[in-house]
Each structure stands twice: as C-alpha cells, then as structure tokens.
Write a protein that holds these residues in place. Sequence first.
Motif, PDB file in Angstrom:
ATOM      1  N   LEU A  84       2.008   1.766  -3.474  1.00 51.80           N
ATOM      2  CA  LEU A  84       0.930   2.288  -4.330  1.00 51.80           C
ATOM      3  C   LEU A  84       0.661   3.764  -4.024  1.00 51.80           C
ATOM      4  CD1 LEU A  84      -1.664  -0.593  -4.567  1.00 51.80           C
ATOM      5  CD2 LEU A  84      -0.290   0.382  -6.393  1.00 51.80           C
ATOM      6  N   ASP A  85       0.723   4.126  -2.751  1.00 53.02           N
ATOM      7  CA  ASP A  85       0.496   5.528  -2.382  1.00 53.02           C
ATOM      8  C   ASP A  85       1.593   6.429  -2.951  1.00 53.02           C
ATOM      9  OD1 ASP A  85      -1.779   4.838  -1.129  1.00 53.02           O
ATOM     10  OD2 ASP A  85      -1.073   5.144   0.924  1.00 53.02           O
ATOM     11  N   VAL A 118       0.189  10.326  -3.414  1.00 54.94           N
ATOM     12  CA  VAL A 118      -0.440  10.808  -2.193  1.00 54.94           C
ATOM     13  C   VAL A 118       0.494  10.659  -0.995  1.00 54.94           C
ATOM     14  CG1 VAL A 118      -2.849  10.534  -2.841  1.00 54.94           C
ATOM     15  CG2 VAL A 118      -1.620   8.600  -1.869  1.00 54.94           C
ATOM     16  N   LEU A 119       1.692  10.131  -1.231  1.00 56.85           N
ATOM     17  CA  LEU A 119       2.648   9.968  -0.136  1.00 56.85           C
ATOM     18  C   LEU A 119       3.980  10.544  -0.599  1.00 56.85           C
ATOM     19  CD1 LEU A 119       2.815   8.695   2.686  1.00 56.85           C
ATOM     20  CD2 LEU A 119       3.672   6.623   1.616  1.00 56.85           C
ATOM     21  N   SER A 120       4.583  11.352   0.274  1.00 56.79           N
ATOM     22  CA  SER A 120       5.832  12.003  -0.140  1.00 56.79           C
ATOM     23  C   SER A 120       6.999  11.032   0.011  1.00 56.79           C
ATOM     24  CB  SER A 120       6.075  13.233   0.730  1.00 56.79           C
ATOM     25  OG  SER A 120       6.131  12.844   2.083  1.00 56.79           O
ATOM     26  N   ASP A 171      -5.371  -1.406  -5.093  1.00 55.44           N
ATOM     27  CA  ASP A 171      -4.756  -1.903  -3.868  1.00 55.44           C
ATOM     28  C   ASP A 171      -5.551  -3.094  -3.350  1.00 55.44           C
ATOM     29  OD1 ASP A 171      -3.308  -2.239  -1.616  1.00 55.44           O
ATOM     30  OD2 ASP A 171      -4.029  -0.428  -0.599  1.00 55.44           O
ATOM     31  N   SER A 200       0.827  -1.204   0.000  1.00 54.11           N
ATOM     32  CA  SER A 200       0.000   0.000   0.000  1.00 54.11           C
ATOM     33  C   SER A 200       0.865   1.260   0.000  1.00 54.11           C
ATOM     34  CB  SER A 200      -0.915   0.017   1.223  1.00 54.11           C
ATOM     35  OG  SER A 200      -1.802  -1.071   1.171  1.00 54.11           O
TER      36      SER A 200
END
Lengths: 238, 398
Positions: free
Chosen positions: A47-48, A53-55, A171, A44
């Motif tokens: 994938l983020d 959506v994730l730095s 996901d 996950s």
Amino acid sequence: MLSLEAISKTRGADGQRYRLEIPALQLRAGRRIALIGASGSGKSTLLDLLALVLSPDPGGVQRWDDGGQCLDLAALWQQGRHDELAALRARAFGYVLQTGGLLGFLSVRGNIQLPRELLGLPVEGVVEQLAEQLGIADLLERLPGRLSVGQRQRVSIARALAHRPAIVLADEPTASLDPLNAERVMQLLVEQAAARDLCLVISTHDRALAERYGLTALQLRVEQQRDGLVTARLTEHG
Amino acid sequence: MRLALFARLAWQDYRCDARLSWCAILALAAVIAPLLVLFGLKFGLVTTLTERLERDPAVREIIPLGGARFNLQSIEALALREDVGFVIPRTRQIAATADLQGPGQMLTVEMLPTADGDPLLDGRPAPADTHAVLLSQSAAEKLGVAAGDVLQAGFGRRVAGQPQVAQASLRVQAVLPVTAFSRDALFAPLSLLEAAEDYRDGLAVPAFGWPGERPAAQRERVYPSFRLYARDLEGVESLRQYFQQSHQAVATQAEAVAQVRALSRNLAWVFWSVACLSLAGAFAALAAGTLGAVARKRHELAVLRLLGFPAVALVAFVVLQALYTGIASLLLSALLYGLAASGLNLLFQSASGEYACRLLFSHYLLAALATLLCCVLAAAAGGWRAAHLEASEGLRHV
C-alpha cells in the motif's frame, strides 16, 4: 491510472531479507480491490508503494496517467523529486490508516478539510456533507483523542474522500474494530467508492469480509527461499 | 506556497502542546530578560555619566597654557576643524577687566569674549552690538542690575604716571545663571575687549570716542589665548592630541572623558561575556527542544507527508514553532524587563531625565532580531531532520 510492472521492494539486511514483487498491477477508476495476505506478508508495504510514500527498487515500471497528466513515477523516485510525488499524492490519493492516522492537534473538522485546504479547494459545505454521510456530523468540533476507535476510522475515511481523489487506499481499516463497527466501516467505504467511481484498494486478512462486499481479491503469496530471503508475490486470486 | 496554512497548523499543534510550549517560552525568557536588564543597566549608567559630561561645557573646554601667540588666521583655522564646537580669541587677561558702576555699587569684573554658539550662553543669543553685554548672575546681583538695565563701564589706564579712565555705557542683554558661570564676569563681543586692550596700550579708539595715540601703522593683532570648546566628548581627546603635536600645552578634561569611556568598554565586556555564555546555553536548549519535538511528532509529521505536504512545509512546521517560542518569550521578557527597569529606576533615582536602567527602541529591535535568528538557526537541524523523514517510516511505528 496507476500502473505497475515488474516492481519490487527489498528490505532488510543479509540473512533476513524480505522482497515484495509485483509482476503487474493496474489501478483504474471503478476498480475495487482487496489485498489479502497474512499478517506480515507485506500488505502495508504494498500500500505504501501504491501511495507513493515508499520508493521501489530501481528498475520496473511505475507510471501515472489520468488522461491529463502523465508521469514516470519510477523516474521521479530515482531522481529524488519527492515534492512532485507529494503533489500527486495530495491531489489524487486518499489513505485510510489502520489506526492513528488523524492529527491530534486538529479538530475532526480540521482533519477532514485539511486535504482540501492543501489543494486550495473551497471547504464550505463539503465537510458537513461528508460528515452527514458517514454519521459523524455531531463530532465535527471534537478533537480525535476524544473519539472512539470506530468514530476515528470514519473520520479517517471522510478525510481520505474529502478532496475527491482518484484512488483511495485503506490499510486494514477494520482490524482494530469490533465486528459491528467493522461491517459499518467496510460498508461505508465501499458505498462511497461506488458513488464516486473511484478506485478502492483495501488490505485485509479477512477474506470473507472482502468477498461479502464483492471486492476483487489479490493475494500476497509468501515463499521462503534458500538463502533466508522471503519473497511475497502479488497474484490474482483464482 | 501556502505559508498561512502551514503557520496555522504549526500554531494549532503549538497550542495543543501548551505545557511544553510554555516551558520552552519560560526557558528562553529566563535567558533574555536578565540580559535585557543587564544591558539596560550598562546602557543607562554609561548614558547618564556621558550625559552629565556632555551637559557641562567645562568638560569640553580646552585651555591653552603658558605664553602663546596666535593670530586671527590660526584661530579661524581652528574654527574650521570638525572637532571644534566654538572658538574665539582672547585678549590679554590683564587688559580684560572692566569697572562696572551699578546703581549702588562699583564692581571690577573680568571680561570674556563671546559670540553666537558659545556653550556658556546655553542657547541665549550673543550680544547684539558692541554696547550689549551679558552678566554673570553673581555680578548682576552684586551690582543690583537686571536684564535690560544700562550701566557704565570704566576702563582705566596710566599714561606717563597719570591715571585716565575711558567710559562706555553698556546695556545688559541677559543675565547668565550661576550654573553657567560662577565668577563675576561680563560677556562682551570681542570688539569691546579689543577696544579696552587698545586703550590700555595707550591708543585711541575712535569707535568709542576714546582719546590716545594714533596707531603707528596697520599692525596684526596678536592674541595670547583663546576660548575653545570641543564639539563633543570625542573632540576633547582628538584636540588634546592635536595641540600636543603642535607643541602647544593645553589643559583638558580628556581624563574624565576617558574614564567614562573605559567604564563603558569594561561593562560592555562583562555584558557580552555573560550574553555569549547564556545565549550558547539557550541555543543548545532550543536545538535540543526542536530535535526532541521532531522525534515526538514523527508520527504527525509522517501523516502530513502522507497527505502530500511538501518537504518545505515540514521545515516550516518545525521552524515556525521555534519562532512562536521566540516571539512569546520576547514579549514576556519585555514585560519582565519593564517591571525590573521601573523598579531599578525608582531605586536609583537621581535627577529627572536620568535613568539607571534604560533601553532604546533599537536595542529592543536588535534583541528581537537576534533571538528570532537564534531560534531559526537552532530549529534548522530539527527542520532538516523533519524534511528527510520517510513518510512510510513514521506512519505505523508509533
């Protein structure tokens, strides 16, 4: 389109840290990838990262280039230009969550057409056509809370495809489904991806399922280091 | 910015959450409606009292006391003042009487100078010429005359012990109602009063054909008094101060005006202290509600972020819902206020056109703006938190 080189993401505090490492990954049109790893291996998280959506940790290359637009995503993260990342996400990405990715206050139709509305694209006909292909045409006016888990997952897929994104990320889309529904959802995803020539990335712990649908398998290998650090490294499965 | 889309999404979520939304609306209306009623009562009461004062010209009258001497210039200077509504010189009181001969009866009345703008005339035209007069109702009834009649007026004097009477025929232009003036009186142009005064001083008045001595030389007339009305209630106090500074003793109704002012001020204090307390409470409740909503809707907000909505959309989502609460509670409050106000007005009904509880449109507007501003400010904290949600955090941990 999306290329990553030497990207990592570290989480957790001293003594119990986790690091995801991606030496190199290319997402191109037509590629169909299965991310395989045990539960908790960081699928996950990966994938983020891909979904913007994730730095990522500072350093490394994360770049977007679809011929028309060329963006240094790592730099955008560094500079905190989140709305530019959101704009790219709205335009080029579709995301199917394992569960609960639908907005409960919108009808099925409202959920499916939302990505198109956000981009200012016309919605007439598109929703019906998608719903037809995914077998949810008779559910359009219902609220997600009144659907079965399998139906919700198909609505989720419809929404991820509605704005014709270049990349669709899923996901564990089949994890909470019974085998029959799982096969059906998987089949729909792969079919639709092939029909649209988009890049599909599915994370799953079910290697057999991935192989049955001819997905390129990428493995997340988890190693326990000496100082309590857990690293997960993305490797091509041979 | 696709504000319409954000507003629609926020509305759909707001409607889906109907039960909590209603709670928020009722909670806010429970603050606004009583405040509207309280303010309406304060405003209605003060307005009614003020209007009663304003309707009565006697409240605005300023009467010089003691012997004084004014020339025409000083009275004209008074007329130019901002706070003076009407002023006209008076001749000596003892010379300002007339013996009127009606059809049946003779009556001695006091004469009052009048001119256009005299508040006692209450909008009626002033006497058109020196032979036109207005009568007070009591005088007209005793004499048995009505508007349009002509009557004879006699002005008596004594010259060397011999009584003499000058006559003038006067036309009754109008009769003043008893509410305007209750005593027997004749309202005449200043020139008639001056003529009567001159005649009683033993002088000839050529304009009326009255005999007497020729005035020795051109002399300046001295008036012992004047009739003065302040333009409005504020003017009463400012004129009182003016005359006090110029050492002219005057009788005013400044006290009565000051009492209403003090009541208004005290009620305003009561209102604003209650308003501040309850608004602070409402603000805290709104802020807590918004923060709670952001926590509850973390997942939905994260999904919106994942779909690529900009941060401003999430702020709008939260703030717009607070605005919906504000608008709905305003409508509800206006309805409740309307019911309460009509009940109170029925209960305290006194004269027509007077209301115990009353709000102007501008008051509604102010209440609406203050409420909506309050909603936006209270929602700002929640909005800020929503905008800084990391999409990846709310997605899976429901």
